[in-house]
Scaffold this motif. Structure first.
Motif, PDB file in Angstrom:
ATOM      1  N   ARG A   1       1.091  -1.336   0.194  1.00 44.21           N
ATOM      2  CA  ARG A   1       0.386  -0.002   0.135  1.00 44.21           C
ATOM      3  C   ARG A   1       0.673   1.487  -0.410  1.00 44.21           C
ATOM      4  O   ARG A   1       1.443   1.831   0.548  1.00 44.21           O
ATOM      5  CB  ARG A   1      -0.607   0.300   1.381  1.00 44.21           C
TER       6      ARG A   1
ATOM      7  N   TYR B   1      -1.190   3.592  -3.991  1.00 46.14           N
ATOM      8  CA  TYR B   1      -2.442   2.844  -4.739  1.00 46.14           C
ATOM      9  C   TYR B   1      -2.065   1.895  -3.456  1.00 46.14           C
ATOM     10  O   TYR B   1      -0.807   1.417  -3.073  1.00 46.14           O
ATOM     11  CB  TYR B   1      -1.827   2.533  -5.833  1.00 46.14           C
ATOM     12  N   ARG B   2      -3.280   1.007  -3.567  1.00 43.16           N
ATOM     13  CA  ARG B   2      -2.951  -0.455  -2.469  1.00 43.16           C
ATOM     14  C   ARG B   2      -2.383  -1.829  -4.264  1.00 43.16           C
ATOM     15  O   ARG B   2      -2.658  -1.836  -5.065  1.00 43.16           O
ATOM     16  CB  ARG B   2      -4.377  -0.889  -2.515  1.00 43.16           C
ATOM     17  N   TYR B   3      -1.497  -2.956  -3.648  1.00 40.59           N
ATOM     18  CA  TYR B   3      -1.073  -4.047  -4.528  1.00 40.59           C
ATOM     19  C   TYR B   3      -1.236  -5.204  -4.154  1.00 40.59           C
ATOM     20  O   TYR B   3      -0.626  -5.649  -4.118  1.00 40.59           O
ATOM     21  CB  TYR B   3       0.110  -3.337  -4.362  1.00 40.59           C
ATOM     22  N   GLY B   4      -3.068  -5.010  -3.509  1.00 39.33           N
ATOM     23  CA  GLY B   4      -2.606  -6.516  -3.092  1.00 39.33           C
ATOM     24  C   GLY B   4      -3.259  -7.350  -4.375  1.00 39.33           C
ATOM     25  O   GLY B   4      -4.311  -6.604  -5.547  1.00 39.33           O
TER      26      GLY B   4
ATOM     27  N   ASP C   1      -5.894  -8.852  -5.555  1.00 43.05           N
ATOM     28  CA  ASP C   1      -7.545  -8.381  -5.387  1.00 43.05           C
ATOM     29  C   ASP C   1      -7.232  -6.944  -5.902  1.00 43.05           C
ATOM     30  O   ASP C   1      -8.918  -6.395  -5.650  1.00 43.05           O
ATOM     31  CB  ASP C   1      -8.709  -8.774  -4.715  1.00 43.05           C
ATOM     32  N   ASP C   2      -6.931  -5.796  -5.261  1.00 46.79           N
ATOM     33  CA  ASP C   2      -7.303  -4.468  -5.780  1.00 46.79           C
ATOM     34  C   ASP C   2      -7.022  -4.145  -7.227  1.00 46.79           C
ATOM     35  O   ASP C   2      -6.080  -4.722  -8.406  1.00 46.79           O
ATOM     36  CB  ASP C   2      -6.040  -3.579  -4.801  1.00 46.79           C
TER      37      ASP C   2
ATOM     38  N   LYS D   1      -6.613  -0.409  -9.207  1.00 51.52           N
ATOM     39  CA  LYS D   1      -5.826   0.417  -9.416  1.00 51.52           C
ATOM     40  C   LYS D   1      -6.561   1.642  -9.813  1.00 51.52           C
ATOM     41  O   LYS D   1      -7.557   1.232 -10.963  1.00 51.52           O
ATOM     42  CB  LYS D   1      -4.922   1.298 -10.700  1.00 51.52           C
TER      43      LYS D   1
END
Length: 526
Positions: free
Chosen positions: A288, A291-294, A296-297, A299
């Protein structure tokens, strides 16, 4: 006895030592071996150098698979790299490149020990990205042979090498390293040992202005990134890039440069980025950042204005002596979309350079000059004022940023949106901040580049090469200044300084000098 240093590249087959086998050290070893040198790799960590050589072998194998290297050349290059059991094994080297921890005392100790091992004609180079080369060499017996050789990560792919001269560095030493880096396939540039050297100094506004825009709620990170890429021509937006670098690293570099320049407001760190670091939102490496980088995330999409009706007519006002290149390029796109772009003179009594501007449905549409649209509308006594941002290439840009004055009516603004949409632009609206996004960033990059040249850190050509090859800018800041016009850049910076009342936006003396000479055609490049 005075040692003699050549100013030509080191000979193929000569021995180069690399101290430190991390990402930078192993990359330097790979490049040197590929160029035909015998390479000795040393690391104090058990088996670290051997593991690095094995990894280099795998990289060579991939190059063979991709057809970029023959199997014979790959095997020969790998065979040229060997492990040093002790530091004493580097005694016959003609060049030692240090790529160890960024700690002044550790580097000083290493070079002091190396001086007792290598010949007086051996060049000592540091890959430091932030520590003064002068300070590293200050306690050496022969500080004149120490030079900075700053590679960029990943070393095999990045073309730039900053060749940094400390106060004691002999010019022939710097010239030899410069020529050697060029023979290794790199684009070297000379620079003096000053905080941040070239790239880490000149690049600060790319991050700083983005963080300032976000803190002023100009737009969301995804929108600002899209504007910088799709409109500004940068390979990566500033927020995505900071997430990639890591906010802890990026913030630390900014703080280091700010402190090294004794608190110069041009380099003031961002409170917003400090909060990111405090929260542990460091970017990709923590999953994180902005932006989030999981797994299921997704952009977030940049903001894009809804489709508006195409205005029936459009005209452009022209003013003698003003650069109309920008309006001309946009007019060509409008003509290609079927518009007949009529030309008209500025309105009688118009203030503050009413031209060049586009006009449709009552809207006056200007390229930003560093003021907010609201300021400009008030000065021009034209409420329906809309500003558009700088683009790297107006003929090919896919996105444009617009800002509307607080006084601007919906009908006029929507007409401006419809006009640019008809010309093939995706329109992103940003809040009415001075200088918008691309223009203020490029102006600040140009200002910092001009100051580096003015202070003798490097040449104009060097700063432009460094920013293109080191951080992939679409154009060097000073070449971009020539393209925009020195007058426009100085105007933007001056208006930013007035709007904010801060020394951060003070104009470089070199830009003012160039502006004073523009009547005679003075530019950074002929």
């Amino acid at each position: 006895m005075t040692a003699h240093f050549n100013h030509t590249a080191l000979e193929e087959g000569s021995i180069v030592a690399v101290i430190g086998s991390g990402a930078m050290g192993s990359g330097i070893a790979q490049v040197a071996a590929s160029a035909g040198h015998q390479v000795i790799l040393f690391d104090t960590r058990v088996d670290a150098a051997a593991k690095a050589i094995a990894a280099i072998g795998k990289l060579y194998a991939r190059l063979v698979e991709k057809g970029r290297m023959t199997a014979h050349d790959a095997d020969a290059a790998k065979a040229r790299i060997r492990v040093a059991a002790t530091l004493a094994d580097v005694r016959d080297c003609v060049l030692v490149v240090e790529a160890i921890v960024e700690d002044l005392e550790v580097k000083r100790c290493l070079f002091a020990e190396l001086e007792t091992i290598v010949a007086d004609t051996c060049i000592l180079a540091t890959n430091t990205s932030s520590i003064s080369v002068t300070a590293i060499g200050a306690e050496l017996r022969r500080p004149q042979r120490l030079v900075g050789m700053h590679f960029f990560n990943p070393v095999p792919l990045m073309a730039l090498v900053e060749v940094i001269s400390g106060l004691a560095t002999e010019q022939q030493v710097a010239d030899t390293v410069f020529a050697t880096a060029a023979r290794w396939g790199k684009n070297p540039v000379h620079a003096k040992s000053t905080p941040g050297f070239i790239v880490n100094r000149v690049a600060r506004p790319f991050y700083a202005e983005a963080l300032r825009l976000l803190s002023e709620q100009a737009a969301a990170p995804a929108t600002l990134d899209a504007i910088m890429v799709d409109c500004g021509g940068f390979r990566m937006g500033p927020f995505a890039l900071m997430d990639l670098i890591g906010h802890d690293v990026n913030f630390a570099v900014t703080r280091s440069v700010h402190q090294a320049y004794f608190g110069d407001p041009r380099f003031t760190p961002s409170v917003l980025q400090q909060e990111m670091v405090n929260a542990g939102f460091l970017g990709r490496k923590t999953g994180r950042g902005f932006y989030r980088y999981g797994d299921d995330d997704v952009k977030p999409a940049p903001q894009s204005e809804a489709v508006q009706l195409r205005p029936e007519t459009v005209s452009v006002s022209v003013e003698p002596g003003v650069n109309h290149a920008v309006t001309g390029l946009i007019a060509q796109r409008l003509a290609g979309a079927g518009f007949t772009v009529a030309h008209r003179k500025p309105l009688p009594g118009a203030l503050e350079h009413e031209a060049p501007a586009f006009h449709c449905n009552g809207a006056a549409i200007f390229l930003t000059d560093g003021r907010s649209a609201t300021e400009r509308a008030n000065a021009n006594k034209h409420p329906d004022t809309v500003l558009f941002d700088l683009a790297f290439d107006y003929a090919g840009a896919t996105r444009i940023a617009l800002a509307r004055a607080d006084q601007c009516g919906d009908a006029a603004y929507n007409a401006a949106v419809g006009l640019f949409q008809a010309a093939g632009f995706i329109v992103s609206r940003i809040d009415d901040v001075p200088g918008m996004a691309v223009m203020r960033t490029v102006a600040m990059l140009a200002n910092e580049a001009a100051d580096a040249v003015n202070q003798g850190v490097c040449s104009a050509a060097a700063v432009d090469i460094a920013m293109q090859k080191g951080v992939n800018y679409p154009r060097g800041p000073l070449a971009w200044t020539d393209a925009i016009g020195v007058r426009q850049v100085v105007t933007v910076l001056s208006n930013l300084a007035t709007s904010y009342g801060e020394e951060r936006y003070r104009v470089s003396p070199l830009l003012r000098r160039k502006l004073a000479g523009t009547a005679a055609g003075t530019r950074f490049y002929a």
